[in-house]
Design a protein around this motif. Structure first.
Motif, PDB file in Angstrom:
ATOM      1  N   LEU A  15       0.839  -1.209   0.000  1.00 47.94           N
ATOM      2  CA  LEU A  15       0.000   0.000   0.000  1.00 47.94           C
ATOM      3  C   LEU A  15       0.871   1.255   0.000  1.00 47.94           C
ATOM      4  O   LEU A  15       0.584   2.221  -0.709  1.00 47.94           O
ATOM      5  N   ARG A  16       1.955   1.237   0.785  1.00 49.12           N
ATOM      6  CA  ARG A  16       2.846   2.412   0.821  1.00 49.12           C
ATOM      7  C   ARG A  16       3.562   2.596  -0.505  1.00 49.12           C
ATOM      8  O   ARG A  16       3.821   3.719  -0.931  1.00 49.12           O
ATOM      9  N   ALA A  17       3.921   1.493  -1.128  1.00 54.73           N
ATOM     10  CA  ALA A  17       4.594   1.603  -2.426  1.00 54.73           C
ATOM     11  C   ALA A  17       3.638   2.228  -3.441  1.00 54.73           C
ATOM     12  O   ALA A  17       4.025   3.100  -4.225  1.00 54.73           O
ATOM     13  N   ALA A  18       2.370   1.804  -3.398  1.00 56.86           N
ATOM     14  CA  ALA A  18       1.374   2.394  -4.298  1.00 56.86           C
ATOM     15  C   ALA A  18       1.227   3.877  -3.996  1.00 56.86           C
ATOM     16  O   ALA A  18       1.206   4.723  -4.914  1.00 56.86           O
ATOM     17  N   GLN A  69     -11.451  -8.944   2.068  1.00 52.94           N
ATOM     18  CA  GLN A  69     -10.717  -8.331   3.171  1.00 52.94           C
ATOM     19  C   GLN A  69      -9.675  -7.352   2.619  1.00 52.94           C
ATOM     20  O   GLN A  69      -9.584  -6.205   3.053  1.00 52.94           O
ATOM     21  N   LEU A  70      -8.932  -7.799   1.642  1.00 60.82           N
ATOM     22  CA  LEU A  70      -7.882  -6.971   1.061  1.00 60.82           C
ATOM     23  C   LEU A  70      -8.491  -5.759   0.353  1.00 60.82           C
ATOM     24  O   LEU A  70      -8.018  -4.628   0.501  1.00 60.82           O
ATOM     25  N   ALA A  71      -9.577  -5.997  -0.400  1.00 57.58           N
ATOM     26  CA  ALA A  71     -10.211  -4.905  -1.137  1.00 57.58           C
ATOM     27  C   ALA A  71     -10.676  -3.815  -0.176  1.00 57.58           C
ATOM     28  O   ALA A  71     -10.481  -2.622  -0.428  1.00 57.58           O
ATOM     29  N   ALA A  72     -11.282  -4.239   0.941  1.00 56.25           N
ATOM     30  CA  ALA A  72     -11.760  -3.259   1.919  1.00 56.25           C
ATOM     31  C   ALA A  72     -10.584  -2.461   2.479  1.00 56.25           C
ATOM     32  O   ALA A  72     -10.656  -1.237   2.625  1.00 56.25           O
ATOM     33  N   ASN A  73      -9.478  -3.160   2.791  1.00 57.47           N
ATOM     34  CA  ASN A  73      -8.300  -2.468   3.328  1.00 57.47           C
ATOM     35  C   ASN A  73      -7.722  -1.470   2.330  1.00 57.47           C
ATOM     36  O   ASN A  73      -7.343  -0.356   2.693  1.00 57.47           O
TER      37      ASN A  73
END
Ligand code: ADP
Ligand code: ZN
Ligand code: ZN
Length: 680
Positions: free
Chosen positions: A178-181, A208-212
Motif C-alpha cells: 500500500l505504501r509503495a502504491a 478483506q484486502l479490497a476493503a483495506n
C-alpha cells in the motif's frame, strides 16, 4: 469501391489472422486494437483488429466485409497486444485464443447493449463516487524500520526492477504494497494517473484486502477482477481499468491480462501460490507474465512471499531479482509460533488426534483463545473398505477412490463428481460392516465434538462453503470470536489475520513427503509455513498461551520438518535447489508436456509415441510416453510425454515446429501442450 483490409484475430484454434474488408467511405477509420464484429462461418463473432492494411493476399471475391467496429471502446493499447502476443508465442497458442478470452464476455457478443450500458453507467459516476461507498479513510500505521527500508527501495526503483519481498508471515507485506502504491501516486505529475496492479491468489481473500485497500485510498477508484464477479460487474471493473480510471486494480491471476494503459507498478502477493497457474485453456503462469509485463513496460515488479517459489529464489541467487527482506512480525510483541513435532509412534492418536494436541486445545479453550486444525482432505473418510473381502470404494470412472461424505450419506468422487448412496453392505460379499478408512475434515470434526462437547466448532472447506457468500460468513464468525476450534483445509491456511488464534494443529501432512511429484515438498513446506503463520499474529495476552504449532507426524526427524521448526526457509530452499540441480529438474531445466486423452489408453500412448517420432532437435530431449499418475478421469484415459531442454530458446524453437507438424497430422485423440507444467 475502395476498401481497407482489416487483419483480425479470432478466438479459434487456427493459428492465423483473418482478412476482412472495410469500405474507405465509412466514416469510422479502423485502428489496430479495436474490436470488430465479423462473419465467421455461419456465425457473427467479435475479433481484435491487429493491423489495418491496403492489400490482402486473398482474391477480392474471397473477402467478406466486417460488420461493425466497436468504436465506443477506446482501442486496446499496443503494449496490451504485445503482452497477448508474447503469451501466445510463449505458451504456443494462437493469438486470438489468448487475446479474446482475456476480455469480459460482454465485449465479445454480437449485441452491444451490455457494453453500452456499462459505458453509460461508468460515465454517470465519478471515480470518487465509484470508490467503495462505506470505506472510511484508515490512517496508515507508522512503518517499522524494516518496512520503511523496503518501501524506500521500491519507491526509488526506476525502470524494470524485479524484486522479491521475502517477509515472514505477519511481517506486514500488505502495508508495504500500500505504501509503495501511495509513493507512486504521490510522485506522479498532475496530468498522470498511474495505475498499480495487485495480484492475489484467492478469491476468498479478496474482500478483506479490497476493503483495506479502499479504506487506505478513499478517493481512488479500485477495480476488482476475479472469476467470482457477475458478467455485468466484470465488464464495469474491466472498463474502469481500461479507461485508466481505476488507479488500483486488485485481482486474481486473470487480472494479469487486464488492459492497464498507465500501469506503473505490479505486485504479486504470495507469489509462490499454485493458483497463479491457470490449469486449463491457456495454461499460463500469472507470476511469470507479471515479470514479463513489467519488463516490457519498464516498471518495477514486487513478488511477495514468506516461502518464495524456488524459481524466484533461484533468480535471487543468480542476481536477477533484488532481495527485500522483512525478518520479524510487524506487530511489536507478536512473535513467530513455536513449532513442535508430535511423534505418532509415541503419542498414539485417538480419533485422529493425539493427547498432546488434545491438551493444547484444552489450554486454549480455558483461556478463551482459538485453535485451528489443518487437514488438507475434505469429506469424512477418503475411502470405504470391506475387511472381509478387500473391496474398496473405487470410482468406476476414475483411477481414484470415492470419498465418504457422511453428512449427506453419499460416496462422492472428487474428480468426476459421481455420487452414490453409501452401500448398506459390501457390493462384493454382502458384509454389512463396511469401514471408513482414514480421516477427512468431517471425521475430525466428529472426533472433536466427542472430545470437547462444549466447544464451538466450525469446519471450513469446499463442502461447507458451497453457497455464495458462505465462506465470507464463516470467516466473519471466526473474526467475531464465535468459534473456538476451526477445522479446515488449505482454504483456512492463507492470508487470514486471526487476532485470537494461538494454536495450529496439523494432521496427517506426511503423505506429501514421499510423493513422486518433485514439487510436493516445496508445496508442503509453503503450506505448513502459511498455516503456522495463522497463529500468534498479535501480542500474547496476559494470562494467555504463547502461540504454538503442533504437527502430528511419523517422521519427526525429516529435514523438511526440522527446517520448519527453525522457521528456516532459506535452509529448506537451499537443500531443494541442490537436489533439483543434481537431478536436472526445474528451475535448472525447461519443460513442456504433451498430453493426450482417449477412451483407450493405447490410443493416447500411440499418439504420443508417433508425436515423439515426428521430429528431433539437438539439445531437446523427448521422454517416453507414460500414463498420467491419475490415468483415468471420468472414463477418459490420459497419458503424457515430457519434453526437456537446458535452453529455453531451443525448447521454444522445437515446440513451434513440432506443434505445426502435430496439427497437420489429424489426430484421433484430444491433445494439448503445456509449457512450464507444474503437475507432472
Ligand atoms: P503478511 O502479509 O506479511 O503476512 P500482514 O500484512 O497481514 O502480514 O500484516 C500482519 C499484521 O501486522 C496486520 O494486522 C497488519 O495490520 C499489522 N501491521 C502491518 N504493518 C504494521 C506496522 N507498521 N505497525 C503495526 N502493525 C502493522
Ligand atoms: Zn466384502
Ligand atoms: Zn470419478
Amino acid at each position: 469501391m475502395e476498401h481497407r483490409i482489416l487483419k483480425v484475430a479470432l478466438d479459434t484454434p487456427l493459428d492465423r489472422v483473418f482478412d476482412y474488408r472495410w469500405p474507405v467511405s465509412q466514416k469510422q477509420v479502423p485502428q489496430p486494437g479495436q474490436l470488430v464484429l465479423v462473419p465467421f462461418g455461419r456465425r457473427e463473432v467479435v475479433g481484435l483488429i491487429v493491423a489495418v492494411v491496403t492489400h490482402s493476399e486473398l482474391a477480392a471475391d474471397k473477402l467478406k466485409d466486417a460488420l461493425a467496429i466497436r468504436a465506443q471502446l477506446p482501442p486496446l493499447a499496443s503494449d496490451w497486444r504485445a503482452l497477448c502476443a508474447f503469451a501466445a508465442d510463449y505458451y504456443q497458442r494462437p493469438l486470438g485464443e489468448v487475446a479474446l478470452p482475456a476480455l469480459p464476455k460482454n465485449l465479445r457478443v454480437s449485441k452491444t447493449t451490455a457494453l453500452d450500458r456499462a459505458l453509460k453507467k461508468i460515465a454517470q459516476v465519478t471515480p470518487e463516487d465509484a470508490a467503495v461507498a462505506e470505506a472510511v479513510a484508515a490512517p496508515a500505521p507508522p512503518l517499522n524500520a524494516a518496512q520503511a527500508d523496503v518501501v524506500t527501495t521500491i519507491a526509488q526503483a526506476r525502470g524494470f526492477t524485479p524484486m522479491l519481498l521475502f517477509g515472514v508471515t505477519g511481517s506486514g507485506k500488505t502495508e508495504v504494497y500500500l505504501r509503495a502504491a501511495a509513493a507512486i501516486f504521490a510522485e506522479a505529475a498532475a496530468d498522470e494517473a498511474p495505475q498499480v496492479l495487485i495480484l492475489t491468489p484467492e478469491i476468498n481473500l479478496t474482500p478483506q484486502l479490497a476493503a483495506n485497500v479502499q479504506a487506505r485510498f478513499p478517493d481512488v477508484e479500485v477495480a476488482l477482477l476475479h472469476s467470482g464477479l457477475a458478467e455485468g460487474e466484470r465488464v464495469r471493473h474491466w472498463l474502469a481499468a481500461h479507461l485508466g480510471r481505476a488507479r488500483i486494480v486488485l485481482g486474481t491471476r486473470l487480472a494479469i491480462l487486464a488492459s492497464l494503459p498507465n500501469l506503473k507498478l505490479i505486485v504479486v502477493d504470495e507469489e509462490h501460490d499454485p493458483s497463479y497457474k491457470q490449469q486449463e485453456g491457456l495454461r499460463y503462469s500469472a507470476r511469470d507474465l507479471a515479470v514479463w509485463r513489467a519488463r516490457q513496460r519498464n516498471i518495477p515488479v514486487v513478488l511477495g512471499s514468506a516461502t518464495p517459489s524456488l524459481e524466484s529464489w533461484q533468480h535471487v541467487q543468480a542476481g536477477r531479482y533484488r532481495l527485500l527482506e522483512l525478518r520479524a512480525r510487524a506487530v511489536a510483541e507478536a512473535v513467530l509460533p513455536q513449532v513442535r513435532l508430535i511423534d505418532l509412534e509415541r503419542d498414539k492418536p485417538a480419533g485422529g488426534i493425539t493427547s498432546s494436541l488434545v491438551s493444547a486445545i484444552k489450554r486454549r479453550l480455558e483461556a478463551g483463545e482459538q485453535s485451528l486444525l489443518f487437514l488438507n482432505r475434505r469429506g469424512y473418510a477418503p475411502v470405504m473398505a470391506c475387511d472381509a473381502c478387500g473391496w474398496v470404494s473405487n470410482c468406476p470412472r476414475c483411477t481414484a477412490f470415492m470419498v465418504l461424505h457422511k453428512p449427506d450419506h453419499k460416496l462422492r468422487c472428487h474428480h468426476c463428481g459421481l455420487e452414490q448412496r453409501i452401500p448398506k453392505s459390501c457390493p462384493t460379499c454382502g458384509n454389512v460392516d463396511l469401514q471408513p478408512l482414514g480421516r477427512g475434515t468431517q471425521r475430525i470434526e466428529e472426533s472433536l465434538q466427542q472430545i470437547f462437547p462444549q466447544a464451538r466448532l466450525l469446519r471450513i472447506d469446499a463442502d461447507s462453503t458451497r453457497l455464495k457468500g458462505s465462506a465470507q460468513a464463516a470467516f466473519d464468525a471466526v473474526h467475531r470470536g464465535e468459534v473456538d476450534i476451526l477445522i479446515g483445509t488449505q482454504m483456512v491456511a492463507k492470508g487470514h489475520d486471526f487476532r485470537n488464534l494461538t494454536l495450529v494443529g496439523v494432521l496427517n501432512p506426511d503423505t506429501a513427503l514421499f510423493s513422486q511429484d518433485y514439487r510436493a515438498a516445496e508445496r508442503l513446506f509453503a503450506q505448513l509455513m502459511q498455516v503456522s503463520g495463522r497463529a500468534g499474529r498479535h501480542a500474547q495476552r496476559s494470562g494467555g498461551n504463547p502461540s504454538e504449532v503442533l504437527i502430528q507426524t511419523r517422521y519427526p526427524q525429516h529435514p523438511l520438518y526440522t527446517a520448519l521448526k527453525a522457521h528456516d526457509y532459506e535452509r529448506f530452499a537451499a537443500g531443494q535447489l541442490t537436489e533439483r540441480r543434481q537431478a536436472a529438474l526445474p528451475p535448472f531445466i525447461h519443460q513442456a508436456l504433451l498430453r493426450a486423452e482417449a477412451r483407450e489408453l493405447r490410443d493416447a500412448l500411440e499418439f504420443l509415441e508417433q508425436a515423439r517420432q515426428t521430429m528431433t532437435q539437438a539439445g531437446v530431449t523427448l521422454h517416453d510416453p507414460i500414463p498420467m499418475s491419475m490415468t483415468r478421469v471420468a472414463n477418459v484415459e490420459r497419458a503424457q510425454l515430457l519434453v526437456e531442454s537446458a535452453s529455453r530458446p531451443a525448447l521454444q524453437h522445437f515446440l513451434k515446429a513440432w506443434l505445426r507438424a502435430l496439427q497437420e497430422n489429424k489426430a484421433r485423440v484430444k491433445w494439448s501442450l503445456e509449457v512450464d507444467p507444474v503437475d507432472i
